[in-house]
Write an enzyme that holds these catalytic residues in place. Structure first.
Site, short mmCIF file in Angstrom:
data_model
loop_
_atom_site.label_atom_id
_atom_site.label_comp_id
_atom_site.label_asym_id
_atom_site.label_seq_id
_atom_site.Cartn_x
_atom_site.Cartn_y
_atom_site.Cartn_z
CG ASP A 61 -0.15 -0.97 -4.94
OD1 ASP A 61 -1.24 -1.39 -3.87
OD2 ASP A 61 0.54 0.55 -4.95
CE LYS A 85 2.49 1.50 -2.93
NZ LYS A 85 1.67 1.91 -3.42
NE ARG A 94 -6.59 -0.42 -1.14
CZ ARG A 94 -5.64 -0.40 -0.67
NH1 ARG A 94 -4.77 -0.11 -1.28
NH2 ARG A 94 -5.88 0.98 0.67
CG HIS A 143 6.51 5.13 1.95
ND1 HIS A 143 5.76 5.13 0.85
CD2 HIS A 143 5.09 5.10 2.68
CE1 HIS A 143 4.57 5.40 0.77
NE2 HIS A 143 4.12 5.13 1.81
CB SER A 183 -1.12 -1.19 -0.71
OG SER A 183 -0.60 0.00 -2.12
N1 URA Z 1 -0.63 4.83 -0.50
C1 URA Z 1 -0.10 3.60 -0.84
O1 URA Z 1 0.77 3.60 -1.46
N2 URA Z 1 -1.26 2.81 -0.88
C2 URA Z 1 -2.85 2.87 0.06
O2 URA Z 1 -2.55 1.94 0.01
C3 URA Z 1 -2.57 4.01 0.67
C4 URA Z 1 -1.48 5.02 0.04
#
Ligand code: URA
Length: 434
Positions: free
Chosen positions: A164, A190, A171, A85, A186
């Protein structure tokens, strides 16, 4: 068991106390079920921005986010699975060459992406500039491709951490994105739900990064490594440079073209360096003793790319769409290019249409920027520095405005750019994730 109410939860955090596990689980469950009003959820999120979450609260919060949906079972893939990621940045196309490269080393790479906001589109948008390619598939098809081809890049379905999905959207419009516990939970909810055995995090630092300063980026990296390890996912973070664009191409099809150059054994050295650094971490996490550089050199990474694109309906031989209208930004003075500001180039590409402001906006496959000169190059006054690839020429003035002072030219040559700054593993965490 005491009755939990949203007002109690908000007041507890507002006043600086720790939330109980019961309060956290209740909140995430009710929020996912849409029984909590957005203004009340936003109020709690803002309290978290100010008060934070301690290590125990964060662990429970993240676990509840994962449990709001399904965790994929990748055991049928039959080989180690490791994903990557990136916190994202300008010209960050690394997933495109990296996934097939690591697959060519015998490690399966399951990558589920969302369609985030950004200077350019996300990985899915970039790949969609290839004729016929699609990222929508069932879990079964995702796993079958992982087994047969070794890598799948697909759109995250609605059952992947649904808490999320809703919370990130809220957010985004309530000024509550920039809180490390919220960002870490967050991202990691995932990634953990995706089911991989291992995860390499590319945490960017510099002007084009989500968290530009190294201290906050390091804190985010440590927090995410701690969360991954706590959930049984071997996790390593690498802090890499995003002060200047990564590579020369910024824009969806432009970045695909540059990725193909890398897979063919060429490409800009900075992207190659980051791609190989991450690939080495991924194969090491899987316990595989192969140097990915060999798989890049022998063409097997390119083979895996072609198979991945074809398996998802794309034609790997189709010409990529290109702009026919290019505006060139030229050097104002002679000297050495010392720095090209990533954030400004990213904003210019975004203004040209390469990225989106709202999740539902379309992105242009062809708009973007290509650096004709990079840090360290010598230029004469009037030499080309940045080509802007236009889709809608009326957007050019806004892009040029964004580029004001983006290019620094000096008499002295700059110090060489350092791409990989730090590496953080579970051994660096000491006491805990937070
Ligand atoms: N990327 C995400 O998936 N979540 C966040 O809170 C910030 C960046």
């Amino acid at each position: 068991m005491a009755i939990v109410t949203i007002l109690d939860v908000i007041r507890t955090k507002r006043d600086g106390a720790a939330l109980s596990d019961e309060q956290i689980r209740w909140f995430i469950e009710q929020f996912t079920a849409r029984t909590i009003a957005d203004e009340q959820a936003a109020s709690l999120l803002m309290a978290i921005v100010w008060r934070g979450l301690d290590a125990r609260e964060l662990a429970t919060w993240t676990a509840a986010m994962i449990e709001s949906g399904d965790r994929l079972d990748l055991s049928a893939v039959g080989r180690p699975t490791v994903d990557k990621h990136s916190t994202g940045g300008v010209g960050d196309k690394v997933s495109l060459p990296l996934c097939p490269l690591v697959a060519a080393c015998g490690v399966a790479v399951p990558q589920l992406s969302g369609r985030g906001l950004g200077h350019t589109g996300g990985t899915l948008d970039k790949l969609e500039s290839i004729t016929g390619w699609h990222g929508d598939m069932s879990n079964d098809a995702f796993i079958a491709q992982l087994r047969d081809v070794g890598t799948t890049i697909a759109a995250a379905g609605p059952r992947l951490a649904p808490a999320d999905r809703r919370m990130y959207a809220l957010r985004d419009v309530t000024g509550t994105v920039e809180a490390i516990p919220l960002i870490a939970s967050s991202i990691m909810s995932k990634k953990i739900a995706e089911g991989a055995d291992g995860l390499v995090l590319d945490v960017k630092i510099g002007s084009g990064a989500f968290l530009p300063g190294i201290d906050r980026a390091r804190e985010l990296a440590r927090t995410m490594v701690g969360l991954g390890e706590a959930h049984g996912v071997s996790t390593v973070a690498v802090l890499t440079d995003m002060d200047q664009p990564l590579g020369r191409a910024v824009g969806n099809a432009l970045e695909v073209a540059e990725s193909i150059e890398i897979l063919a054994g060429g490409g800009p050295p900075d992207v190659v360096e980051v791609t190989l650094a991450l690939a080495r971490e991924m194969v090491a996490l899987a316990g595989v003793d192969i140097d990915p550089a060999e798989r890049l050199a022998d063409g097997s990474a390119m083979d895996h790319w072609r198979r991945m694109i074809a398996a998802q309906g794309g034609d790997p031989d189709a010409a990529l769409p290109r702009s026919t209208e290019i505006h060139t930004v030229r050097a104002a003075a002679p000297g050495h290019v010392a720095r090209i500001d990533a954030r400004k180039v990213g904003e210019a590409a975004w203004r040209l249409g390469a990225g989106r402001a709202r999740k539902e906006d379309p992105v242009s496959p062809i708009a973007g920027a290509v650096l004709r000169a990079v840090a360290g190059d010598r230029v004469a006054a009037g030499d080309p520095v940045i080509d802007l690839h236009l889709d809608d020429p009326t957007r050019l003035p806004a892009a040029l405005e964004a580029l004001a002072e983006a290019v620094t030219i000096t008499d002295e040559a700059p110090a060489p750019r350092r791409m990989v700054h730090e590496r953080i593993t579970r051994d660096d965490l000491g006491g805990g994730p937070a």
